[in-house]
Design an enzyme around this catalytic site. Structure first.
Site, short mmCIF file in Angstrom:
data_model
loop_
_atom_site.label_atom_id
_atom_site.label_comp_id
_atom_site.label_asym_id
_atom_site.label_seq_id
_atom_site.Cartn_x
_atom_site.Cartn_y
_atom_site.Cartn_z
N LEU A 123 3.51 6.78 -2.29
CA LEU A 123 4.86 7.03 -2.81
C LEU A 123 4.91 7.14 -4.32
CD1 LEU A 123 7.01 5.04 -0.26
CD2 LEU A 123 7.33 7.44 -0.90
N PHE B 152 0.81 -1.22 0.00
CA PHE B 152 0.00 0.00 0.00
C PHE B 152 0.84 1.28 0.00
CE2 PHE B 152 -0.80 2.92 3.54
CZ PHE B 152 0.07 2.44 4.51
N LYS B 153 2.14 1.17 0.34
CA LYS B 153 3.00 2.34 0.31
C LYS B 153 3.02 3.00 -1.08
CE LYS B 153 5.05 1.57 4.52
NZ LYS B 153 4.26 0.42 4.94
N ASP B 154 2.75 2.19 -2.11
CA ASP B 154 2.70 2.73 -3.47
C ASP B 154 1.61 3.79 -3.64
OD1 ASP B 154 4.75 1.11 -4.53
OD2 ASP B 154 3.34 -0.53 -4.87
#
Ligand SMILES: *Cc1c(COP(=O)(O)O)cnc(C)c1O
Length: 545
Positions: free
Chosen positions: A165, A160-162
């Site tokens: 980011l 989920f960092k995408d």
């Protein structure tokens, strides 16, 4: 044993910005114009909108714009930037139901990032949420066992960092332009696996930026290492160090604090910045998918307009669940915010007792991205329930850094009524993966399984039948071994990529591009250095002699 990351990230930047004064030059040059924005109403195309300004959770005196907050990341006083108010959605849910993810992102982000022009924001959004995602809807909802799994793992690094980011680099570049920062931005990161790759993927080939990632050579999973060392992009630099994650982080911290290096870099038109999760430029894009999820449920006629939903979030640094809290305060009908922890259950204990206490054993679990004892983003909530009183918040945070704990008042606790906390241990997490697979064929990753297990506990504790969205934060392919072992211990004998194929077969899902690519991708980064050589390596990469 690896130390928790939340703390490291926070103190790293506190010290960095305290001592290094990376923005000193910009501040001196631009202060009257740039760093002292007044609260004002912007008039645009006849429409009036309230400007949102940002101030530190530890000192409310200086108010800055969104773009300045994105550039700075963290305030010099160690506080986090918070908006002076949470803006209300300006579209109805019915209107939002017909919008794409990108259009929804614009509707949400424009309300927080008020000093960005429409064109700037739309450009950032278009560049972020494109074919890097393997589905046009960007964040699909999957119904399983009566709950809705919001899959946030369809981006470049399948976690989920995408979601944040992939847009942060573009927001940062736009922010630099707006504030007349002419230096090239050098992102410096120490990683224990996930954040490093997501940041690399986000910043790769973004003009005006470079990114340097240090990871512990023998401290990341084979898939994580392969993901990083195969990273493309002329502006990317990945280095393994002989040492553990702490050594990498300490080294990075020293580089941030190195005044001499900062000066040399400035001489070459370069300055450090951070893609850290406390950056408001990571938080705001995360609000989007909660708004989107609600609107999609409405569109699919799974809920009535105005009907409340619960949201369950597997939590580490408290960023993702805070975004859900912001969404609620923008007007999304959210009933409970259910905070799911693994065995590092500091947040569960906090919601139970009002005591935040990090003085405990740090546990390594199968959901490593939640192995955190200091949830940095919780400070934004504390500040809010302290009535927006920076002194009160600063005292609690001082206690946290000096004693490792703090206690909130009964009055503050009352304001946490929207939250429910619980945790799942390792056996419960594995059991949940297995049960979900056996019941439905759907395969959960370990982090999502923690959330799913906590949701079961919530439902049986409260008998609350409110429809529920569960944030699904990683693809099971990212944690293949733990996931497959949970389904059947026999899989432990298989090799990493064989397990990937087996998961694809039993789960009936294609192997994600992110995993397929690294099977055969050439290694582009083979630098390994001693922890004492990090500065020399950075200078070499930046071309500073
Ligand atoms: C980072 C991460 C989390 C925790 O999110 P926070 O915003 O830190 O609470 C949960 N799951 C996965 C897979 C992650 O990468």
């Amino acid at each position: 044993m690896r130390r928790q990351r939340g703390n490291g990230e926070g103190s790293l930047l506190t010290e960095a910005f305290n001592r290094m004064d990376a923005w000193g030059e910009a501040r001196e040059r631009g202060k009257p114009k740039v760093f002292r924005a007044e609260h004002r109403t912007l008039k645009k195309k006849g429409m009036e909108k309230m400007e949102v300004l940002y101030s530190s959770t530890r000192d409310g005196r200086e108010k800055i714009t969104a773009s300045q907050a994105i550039l700075k990341g963290l305030s010099e006083d160690g506080g986090l930037f918070v908006p002076d108010h949470i803006p209300a959605l300006s579209c109805t849910m019915r209107e939002l139901a017909d919008k794409s993810y990108q259009e929804t992102a614009y509707e949400v982000m424009k309300l927080f990032l008020t000093d960005f022009t429409e064109e700037e924001l739309k450009t950032c959004i278009a560049r972020a949420y494109d074919s890097k995602f393997d589905t046009e809807v960007i964040a699909p909802l999957v119904e399983a066992e009566g709950a809705y799994y919001l899959e946030l793992f369809h981006g470049a690094t399948i976690a989920f960092k995408d979601m944040a980011l992939s847009i942060l680099p573009h927001l940062m570049i736009a922010s630099a332009k707006k504030n007349h920062v002419e230096n090239e931005i050098v992102i410096l990161t120490a990683t224990s696996g996930d954040t490093g790759k997501a940041a690399l993927a986000g910043f790769a080939d973004v003009a005006g930026t470079k990114i340097i990632v240090f990871y512990p050579k023998n401290g990341v999973s084979p898939i994580q290492e392969k993901q990083m060392v195969t990273q493309k992009g002329d502006n990317t630099f990945v280095v393994g160090i002989h040492g553990n994650f702490d050594d990498a982080q300490t080294g990075v911290k020293m580089l941030f604090n190195d005044k001499e290096l900062a000066e040399e870099m400035a001489g070459h038109g370069l300055q450090f910045s951070s893609a850290n999760s406390i950056n408001i430029g990571r938080l705001v894009p995360q609000v989007v998918y909660y708004v989107y999820a609600y609107a999609q449920l409405l569109k699919e006629e799974k809920i009535q307009d105005g009907e409340q939903i619960n949201v369950v979030v597997p939590t580490g640094n408290f960023g993702n669940i805070l975004a859900a809290f912001y969404a609620k305060h923008m007007g999304v009908p959210i009933h409970k915010l259910i905070c799911a922890s693994n065995e590092n259950k500091v947040l569960y204990d906090f919601f139970q007792t009002g005591d935040y206490d990090r003085n405990r054993e740090f546990k390594l679990t199968s959901s490593p991205s939640m192995d955190i004892l200091i949830s940095s983003n919780l400070e934004r909530l504390i500040y809010r329930i302290a009535g927006g009183d920076p002194e009160k918040n600063a005292r609690l945070m001082k206690s946290l850094s000096e004693q490792g704990s703090y206690q909130i008042t009964a009055e503050m606790r009352e304001q946490l009524a929207d939250f429910y906390g619980n945790f799942a241990d390792e056996a419960e997490t594995a059991g949940r993966i297995r049960a979900m697979y056996e019941n439905t064929g759907y395969v959960l990753d370990t982090h999502t399984a923690v959330a799913s297990a906590v949701y079961k506990k919530y439902a049986s504790d409260t008998q609350d039948g409110t429809k529920t969205v569960i944030a699904s934060t990683a693809s099971p392919f990212k944690f293949t071994r733990s996931v497959m072992n949970a389904i059947d211990p026999k899989y432990d004998a298989m090799g990493d990529f064989d397990l990937v194929d087996e998961l694809s077969k039993i789960g009936n899902v294609a192997v994600p591009k992110a995993i397929d690519e690294i099977r055969t991708a050439p290694v582009l980064h083979d630098h390994v250095c001693d922890k004492t050589e990090m500065k020399a390596v950075v200078k070499q990469f930046l071309g500073i002699e």
